[in-house]
Design an enzyme around this catalytic site. Structure first.
Site, PDB file in Angstrom:
ATOM      1  N   TYR A   6      -1.722  -0.957  10.540  1.00 24.42           N
ATOM      2  CA  TYR A   6      -1.538  -1.500   8.893  1.00 24.42           C
ATOM      3  C   TYR A   6      -0.523  -0.755   8.189  1.00 24.42           C
ATOM      4  CZ  TYR A   6      -3.687  -1.380   4.113  1.00 24.42           C
ATOM      5  OH  TYR A   6      -3.787  -1.468   2.910  1.00 24.42           O
ATOM      6  N   SER A  29       0.889  -1.171  -0.165  1.00 25.24           N
ATOM      7  CA  SER A  29      -0.112  -0.110   0.116  1.00 25.24           C
ATOM      8  C   SER A  29       0.890   1.376  -0.007  1.00 25.24           C
ATOM      9  CB  SER A  29      -0.810   0.241   1.264  1.00 25.24           C
ATOM     10  OG  SER A  29      -1.498   1.184   1.308  1.00 25.24           O
TER      11      SER A  29
HETATM   12  N1  LIG Z   1      -8.783  -0.551  -1.261  1.00 26.13           N
HETATM   13  C1  LIG Z   1      -7.691   0.299  -1.431  1.00 26.13           C
HETATM   14  O1  LIG Z   1      -7.655   1.434  -1.579  1.00 26.13           O
HETATM   15  C2  LIG Z   1      -6.328  -0.292  -1.132  1.00 26.13           C
HETATM   16  C3  LIG Z   1      -5.214   0.510  -1.059  1.00 26.13           C
HETATM   17  C4  LIG Z   1      -4.058  -0.067  -0.828  1.00 26.13           C
HETATM   18  C5  LIG Z   1      -3.714  -1.378  -0.353  1.00 26.13           C
HETATM   19  N2  LIG Z   1      -4.915  -2.237  -0.585  1.00 26.13           N
HETATM   20  C6  LIG Z   1      -4.709  -3.501   0.010  1.00 26.13           C
HETATM   21  O2  LIG Z   1      -5.434  -4.404  -1.066  1.00 26.13           O
HETATM   22  C7  LIG Z   1      -5.666  -5.677  -0.715  1.00 26.13           C
HETATM   23  C8  LIG Z   1      -7.266  -5.904  -0.888  1.00 26.13           C
HETATM   24  O3  LIG Z   1      -8.072  -5.091  -0.179  1.00 26.13           O
HETATM   25  P1  LIG Z   1      -9.624  -4.679  -0.575  1.00 26.13           P
HETATM   26  O4  LIG Z   1      -9.293  -3.110  -0.792  1.00 26.13           O
HETATM   27  O5  LIG Z   1     -10.140  -5.391  -1.370  1.00 26.13           O
HETATM   28  O6  LIG Z   1     -10.150  -4.488   0.668  1.00 26.13           O
HETATM   29  P2  LIG Z   1     -11.387  -5.519   1.183  1.00 26.13           P
HETATM   30  O7  LIG Z   1     -12.592  -5.272   0.210  1.00 26.13           O
HETATM   31  O8  LIG Z   1     -11.708  -5.017   2.758  1.00 26.13           O
HETATM   32  O9  LIG Z   1     -10.948  -6.976   1.093  1.00 26.13           O
HETATM   33  C9  LIG Z   1      -9.910  -7.410   2.027  1.00 26.13           C
HETATM   34  C10 LIG Z   1      -9.607  -8.848   1.231  1.00 26.13           C
HETATM   35  O10 LIG Z   1      -8.755  -9.488   2.386  1.00 26.13           O
HETATM   36  C11 LIG Z   1      -9.355 -10.719   2.610  1.00 26.13           C
HETATM   37  N3  LIG Z   1      -9.321 -11.013   4.063  1.00 26.13           N
HETATM   38  C12 LIG Z   1      -9.462 -10.092   5.061  1.00 26.13           C
HETATM   39  N4  LIG Z   1      -9.191 -11.018   6.327  1.00 26.13           N
HETATM   40  C13 LIG Z   1      -8.758 -12.384   5.798  1.00 26.13           C
HETATM   41  C14 LIG Z   1      -8.316 -13.262   6.785  1.00 26.13           C
HETATM   42  N5  LIG Z   1      -8.370 -13.323   8.107  1.00 26.13           N
HETATM   43  N6  LIG Z   1      -8.253 -14.336   6.100  1.00 26.13           N
HETATM   44  C15 LIG Z   1      -8.308 -14.484   4.683  1.00 26.13           C
HETATM   45  N7  LIG Z   1      -8.517 -13.217   4.057  1.00 26.13           N
HETATM   46  C16 LIG Z   1      -8.751 -12.216   4.636  1.00 26.13           C
HETATM   47  C17 LIG Z   1     -11.158 -10.694   2.316  1.00 26.13           C
HETATM   48  O11 LIG Z   1     -11.609 -11.993   2.143  1.00 26.13           O
HETATM   49  P3  LIG Z   1     -13.099 -12.261   2.538  1.00 26.13           P
HETATM   50  O12 LIG Z   1     -13.740 -11.155   3.139  1.00 26.13           O
HETATM   51  O13 LIG Z   1     -13.617 -12.867   1.410  1.00 26.13           O
HETATM   52  O14 LIG Z   1     -12.897 -13.309   3.583  1.00 26.13           O
HETATM   53  C18 LIG Z   1     -10.957  -9.802   1.248  1.00 26.13           C
HETATM   54  O15 LIG Z   1     -10.904 -10.410  -0.097  1.00 26.13           O
HETATM   55  C19 LIG Z   1      -5.325  -5.601   0.784  1.00 26.13           C
HETATM   56  O16 LIG Z   1      -4.025  -5.972   0.960  1.00 26.13           O
HETATM   57  C20 LIG Z   1      -5.366  -4.144   1.128  1.00 26.13           C
HETATM   58  O17 LIG Z   1      -4.343  -3.742   2.264  1.00 26.13           O
HETATM   59  C21 LIG Z   1      -6.199  -1.761  -0.664  1.00 26.13           C
END
Ligand SMILES: NC(=O)c1ccc[n+]([C@@H]2O[C@H](COP(=O)([O-])OP(=O)(O)OC[C@H]3O[C@@H](n4cnc5c(N)ncnc54)[C@H](OP(=O)(O)O)[C@@H]3O)[C@@H](O)[C@H]2O)c1
Length: 258
Positions: free
Chosen positions: A162, A148
């Site tokens: 985080y 991130s």
């Molecule tokens: N959205 C952004 O703007 C952004 C920015 C920078 C980085 N990121 C990174 O991108 C990645 C995806 O995030 P997102 O934006 O898609 O957020 P999200 O919608 O909150 O999704 C989080 C994902 O992580 C999985 N997850 C969470 N806890 C888990 C656990 N205990 N075991 C297994 N899987 C788990 C969830 O799977 P389930 O709910 O299906 O179990 C979901 O697919 C993350 O690494 C996040 O830090 C996101």
């Protein structure tokens, strides 16, 4: 120069690929020709993702909770026991925790560090036999860790664990890239900016916060599915075979702006 972005014949694991950014990545890999295994904590979500992503290619959903080392070990063991080829691992599953500094609790650390740092490490460690089996110097196996921008600059969010976890996964990616180069395995991290997923819903639901966020992004928009999918396909295909140890921002210019 043909086939630079072709993933036909490859199999990828995308953790957290049933929802959010993981599903965007999974769809992009499928459309580039890969078979994709996605995980979710919930068996029903894994099953639904298998159906939905199946429209774009060969998709499989598996249930896995990565909030414990046992959970990550169990997922890796399932894949190693099956013995099917695995060429690409995308550690996308991620967790955040927000609270004011003065009251930020101990419980805001364990799960975040486990899902964001230790589970990716455990999966890479335990999946090495599969990754090594089909990796060649001309066509390495690929590990992509989703970090991130919050791990590379101060983003002014009360998400202390985080931010630390994301800085850790960027550095761990470099450490593993050097160590695994001799095994023909590349390891890179991608640093997304802001994408419209559950993780950013609190920002998107407030007009003022949304406007401040857009002011903060030089390209003045959130990331789109093709932005993150494109970066993953690039690193996974022939196009990325000579790229290892990098932290690739996909952030509309946030890191460039300092
Ligand atoms: N959205 C952004 O703007 C952004 C920015 C920078 C980085 N990121 C990174 O991108 C990645 C995806 O995030 P997102 O934006 O898609 O957020 P999200 O919608 O909150 O999704 C989080 C994902 O992580 C999985 N997850 C969470 N806890 C888990 C656990 N205990 N075991 C297994 N899987 C788990 C969830 O799977 P389930 O709910 O299906 O179990 C979901 O697919 C993350 O690494 C996040 O830090 C996101």
């Amino acid at each position: 120069m043909t086939g630079l972005f072709d993933l036909t014949g490859k199999t990828a694991l995308v953790t957290g690929g049933a929802n959010g950014m993981g599903a965007m990545i999974a769809r992009g890999l499928l459309q580039a020709g890969a078979a994709v295994i996605v995980t979710s904590r919930k068996a029903a979500d894994a099953e639904a993702a298998q159906q939905a992503l199946g429209e774009f290619g060969k998709a499989e959903g598996l249930a896995a909770d990565l909030a414990s080392s046992e959970g990550a070990e169990a997922l890796a063991a399932k894949l190693v026991d099956r013995g099917d080829p695995l060429h690409i691992v995308i550690n996308n599953a991620g967790k955040t925790f927000g609270a004011p500094l003065d009251s930020f609790p101990a419980k805001g650390w364990d799960g975040v560090m486990m899902v964001n740092v230790q589970a990716p490490f455990t999966l890479v460690r335990d999946l090495l036999p599969l990754l090594r089996a089909h990796a060649t110097p001309d066509d390495p196996a690929r590990v992509i860790n989703i970090g991130s921008v919050a791990g590379a600059r101060v983003e002014n969010l009360p998400a202390y664990s985080y931010a630390a976890s994301k800085a850790a996964i960027h550095h761990l990616s470099r450490v593993l890239a050097v160590e695994l180069a001799g095994d023909a395995i590349t390891v890179n991290s991608i640093l997304p900016g802001y994408f419209p997923t559950k993780m950013t819903s609190h920002i998107r639901s407030e007009e003022q916060a949304m406007s401040a966020m857009l002011d903060h992004i030089p390209l003045r928009r959130m990331g789109r599915p093709e932005d993150i999918a494109g970066a993953c396909v690039f690193l996974s295909a022939a196009s990325g075979a000579y790229v290892t140890g990098i932290s690739l921002p996909v952030d509309g210019g946030i890191l460039a702006a300092g």
